[in-house]
Motif scaffolding. Structure first.
Motif, PDB file in Angstrom:
ATOM      1  N   PRO A  71      69.645  14.999  44.981  1.00 40.68           N
ATOM      2  CA  PRO A  71      69.636  13.636  44.435  1.00 40.68           C
ATOM      3  C   PRO A  71      69.189  13.537  42.982  1.00 40.68           C
ATOM      4  O   PRO A  71      69.483  12.537  42.321  1.00 40.68           O
ATOM      5  CB  PRO A  71      68.649  12.903  45.354  1.00 40.68           C
ATOM      6  N   THR A  72      68.478  14.544  42.455  1.00 38.14           N
ATOM      7  CA  THR A  72      67.975  14.425  41.084  1.00 38.14           C
ATOM      8  C   THR A  72      68.759  15.271  40.090  1.00 38.14           C
ATOM      9  O   THR A  72      68.315  15.491  38.964  1.00 38.14           O
ATOM     10  CB  THR A  72      66.484  14.804  41.015  1.00 38.14           C
TER      11      THR A  72
ATOM     12  N   PRO B 294      76.902  11.004  40.819  1.00 34.74           N
ATOM     13  CA  PRO B 294      76.364  11.996  41.749  1.00 34.74           C
ATOM     14  C   PRO B 294      77.265  13.222  41.856  1.00 34.74           C
ATOM     15  O   PRO B 294      78.458  13.190  41.548  1.00 34.74           O
ATOM     16  CB  PRO B 294      76.308  11.235  43.079  1.00 34.74           C
TER      17      PRO B 294
ATOM     18  N   TYR C 163      67.906   9.718  40.291  1.00 38.58           N
ATOM     19  CA  TYR C 163      68.755   9.434  41.456  1.00 38.58           C
ATOM     20  C   TYR C 163      69.422   8.071  41.319  1.00 38.58           C
ATOM     21  O   TYR C 163      70.636   7.919  41.516  1.00 38.58           O
ATOM     22  CB  TYR C 163      67.907   9.495  42.721  1.00 38.58           C
TER      23      TYR C 163
ATOM     24  N   ASN D   5      73.511   7.225  41.043  1.00 43.28           N
ATOM     25  CA  ASN D   5      74.104   6.609  42.231  1.00 43.28           C
ATOM     26  C   ASN D   5      74.529   5.164  42.008  1.00 43.28           C
ATOM     27  O   ASN D   5      75.317   4.628  42.792  1.00 43.28           O
ATOM     28  CB  ASN D   5      73.140   6.706  43.412  1.00 43.28           C
TER      29      ASN D   5
END
Length: 580
Positions: free
Chosen positions: A265-266, A250, A150, A154
């Motif tokens: 998120p991953t 992302p 993540y 990001n």
């Protein structure tokens, strides 16, 4: 003998970075203490520390001239600027980390011997101009791995795209779990910087040859894959330089209107063509696979792990073994790659590999420059464009003449086009001339890589300014035969190895050849090898594979009634055929 070691490393084409903790200042036990003391008008006999003072121009100049530059002349290629204990200096608002990064980067820039590069702690917003970042001494855990996937993607939001994470984790108790290290390494391969790291605790293993043999083979394969992907990664790095959009980013960058893009998120995009969804949780106990849930945006995707085409605009849950990495390619993706080599200085990229994934059309740009200078800022670089179209059974590939120039640019090279997820061709031409099949890769021939269900076409050496046109004919209605077969053959091979270790001819109580012929397993596991030798038998072989796996599952179902050791293999093969 550090000087001799640095000479040896240079002879081996190895690059050396040394770790510095400049905040410690210059201590009396250091070899250059006396020279530094005299330069700073300090009595060497006093034995006092010479404090770190990067804002003092005299201190900074002496530090570089007396300590840093001599080691660079001996062969240190770049510096790892580590721990700086304090966040302030004697000048209000000046962060010592940020300023130290500036001094080292600009010093390399001023010398003009190499492209400036440092590896450093995060100095705050704006520090993205001095790549590469060091994400700190992380804990060894699955939770840390999940967070790093993540965090790295990001970080693109503040322009800081190049993070060197501690692959495997840095500190904490460790049982050197092969699964955790393998999953972390897989993430590292599909991130901008791959770097293993741990504290000096000798019980923590970070050299992959210290792990069990099967883990070692998997990790070594990942290293080869990382090297193979360098043209793709380097091209993505140029795109990041031009646009400010990081290599890893992302999902919501490309899909800002879709709520799912903010809920994953991953998983992340890696360059323009790849969606990566690293496994960040341990497999269930005694299992050979886990389930990885991934959101695929609209469009058609190719799952590299299984060899399947999948329609997007949905969440898919896929069975993944420990050696597999969930990577999805966009429809019609073209991925430039290296041939196998020990390091990037070994030789020019020849052949330049272009992996073409399923689709009706696609295009790609391959970026190249001198590699270790700043000439790219003066337009010293080259671009090679490639494209393909597929109309029913006919595929046409065009590699355009290279545009631009840079010092050391090759004059000639060959190309290897790899058409993934395709039945073997019935005809192939290069610039209008027919080319023959060969069981081995040779210039001016085509071969079939059976385990990957891919056609490899290698051109003769051509001038870099020449256009290359390739045309082939291959049955286009192959998805129903091809989908999932790459994973199936690989997993059958895994079972065949296990079965070979379990059979005991003196006491056949685990697997009886009389009841359950193991030759069916062996033959099915070797399907890809036979395809490489006899691609003209592909349709019969793949249909035979479907029949064989049904027989194998039936045998395993019977055996597992009394032999639970075989149950994980039964479950793996069942999910393989039901989730192609």
């Amino acid at each position: 003998e550090p000087t001799d070691f640095l000479k040896w490393s240079d002879d081996q084409n190895l690059k050396i970075s040394l770790n510095l903790h400049p905040a410690s200042g210059i201590q009396p036990h250091e070899e250059q203490y006396a020279a530094m003391a005299r330069a700073m008008a300090v009595d060497p006999a006093g034995g006092n520390q010479i404090p770190f003072d990067i804002l003092n121009k005299t201190w900074a100049k002496n530090f570089l001239d007396l300590i840093i530059h001599p080691m660079e002349r001996n062969g240190v290629d770049f510096w790892w600027l580590d721990w700086q204990a304090w966040s302030t200096t004697n000048m209000t608002g000046v962060n010592p980390i940020f300023y130290l990064n500036y001094v080292f980067f600009s010093d390399m820039e001023r010398q003009g011997l190499h492209r400036p590069l440092i590896y450093h702690r995060w100095g705050g917003l704006g520090n993205h101009r001095y790549q590469i970042g060091f994400s700190g001494d992380t804990s060894i855990s699955w939770a840390t791995l999940a967070y790093q996937t993540y965090f790295t993607a990001n970080a693109a939001n503040v322009g800081f795209g190049y993070w060197g994470n501690d692959i495997g984790g840095f500190r904490g108790s460790s049982d050197n779990d092969p699964e955790l290290f393998t999953r972390w390494f897989q993430f590292g391969v599909f991130s901008p910087i791959l770097k293993t790291h741990a504290t000096s605790n000798s019980e923590i293993k970070r050299k992959f040859w210290e792990y069990p043999f099967e883990t070692f083979l998997s990790l070594r394969g990942l290293v080869h894959l990382r090297y193979a992907l360098l043209p793709y990664i380097y091209t993505a790095a140029r795109t990041a330089y031009d646009t400010g959009v990081s290599i890893s980013r992302p999902m919501y960058y490309d899909n800002p209107q879709d709520d799912q893009a903010y809920r994953r998120p991953t998983q992340y995009m890696f360059g323009e063509q790849m969606l990566v969804s690293p496994v960040v949780e341990a497999m269930p106990k005694e299992a050979l696979h886990t389930w990885r849930e991934t959101w695929l945006p609209k469009g058609r995707w190719y799952e590299w792990t299984s060899g399947s085409t999948i329609e997007g605009d949905r969440v898919v849950s896929r069975p993944i073994t420990v050696e597999e990495v969930p990577v999805y390619l966009k429809d019609g993706a073209i991925v430039p790659m290296h041939p196998k080599m020990r390091n990037t200085s070994e030789r020019p990229v020849d052949p330049l590999i272009l992996a073409i994934f399923p689709g009706q059309h696609g295009k790609a740009t391959v970026y190249e420059d001198e590699g270790d200078t700043s000439g790219y800022r003066q337009d010293q670089y080259a671009i090679t464009r490639a494209s393909f179209t597929r109309q029913q059974d006919v595929v046409r590939i065009t590699i355009d003449p290279a545009e631009g120039t840079y010092p050391g640019m090759p004059v000639r090279r060959s190309y290897q086009v790899r058409l993934v997820h395709m039945l073997p061709p019935t005809s192939v031409t290069i610039n209008g001339k027919p080319v023959d099949f060969s069981a081995e890769s040779r210039a001016g021939t085509w071969r079939y890589e059976g385990p990957d269900l891919a056609t490899w076409i290698t051109t003769p050496e051509v001038g870099i300014r020449e256009r290359v046109e390739i045309e082939l004919t291959s049955p286009s209605s192959g998805d129903e035969l091809l989908n999932g077969k790459v994973a199936l053959m690989r997993r059958l091979y895994t079972f065949a190895k296990f079965l070979g270790g379990q059979r005991n001819f003196r006491k056949q109580d685990k697997w009886s050849d009389a009841k359950h012929p193991s030759g069916i397993v062996t033959r099915a596991a070797q399907t890809g090898l036979r395809l490489s030798k006899r691609p003209d038998t592909a349709i019969d072989e793949l249909r035979g594979l479907d029949l064989a796996v049904s027989q194998i599952i039936a045998m395993l179902t019977e055996v597992t009634k009394n032999q639970p050791d075989f149950l994980p293999y039964l479950k793996l093969l069942e999910v393989t055929v039901t989730s192609p």
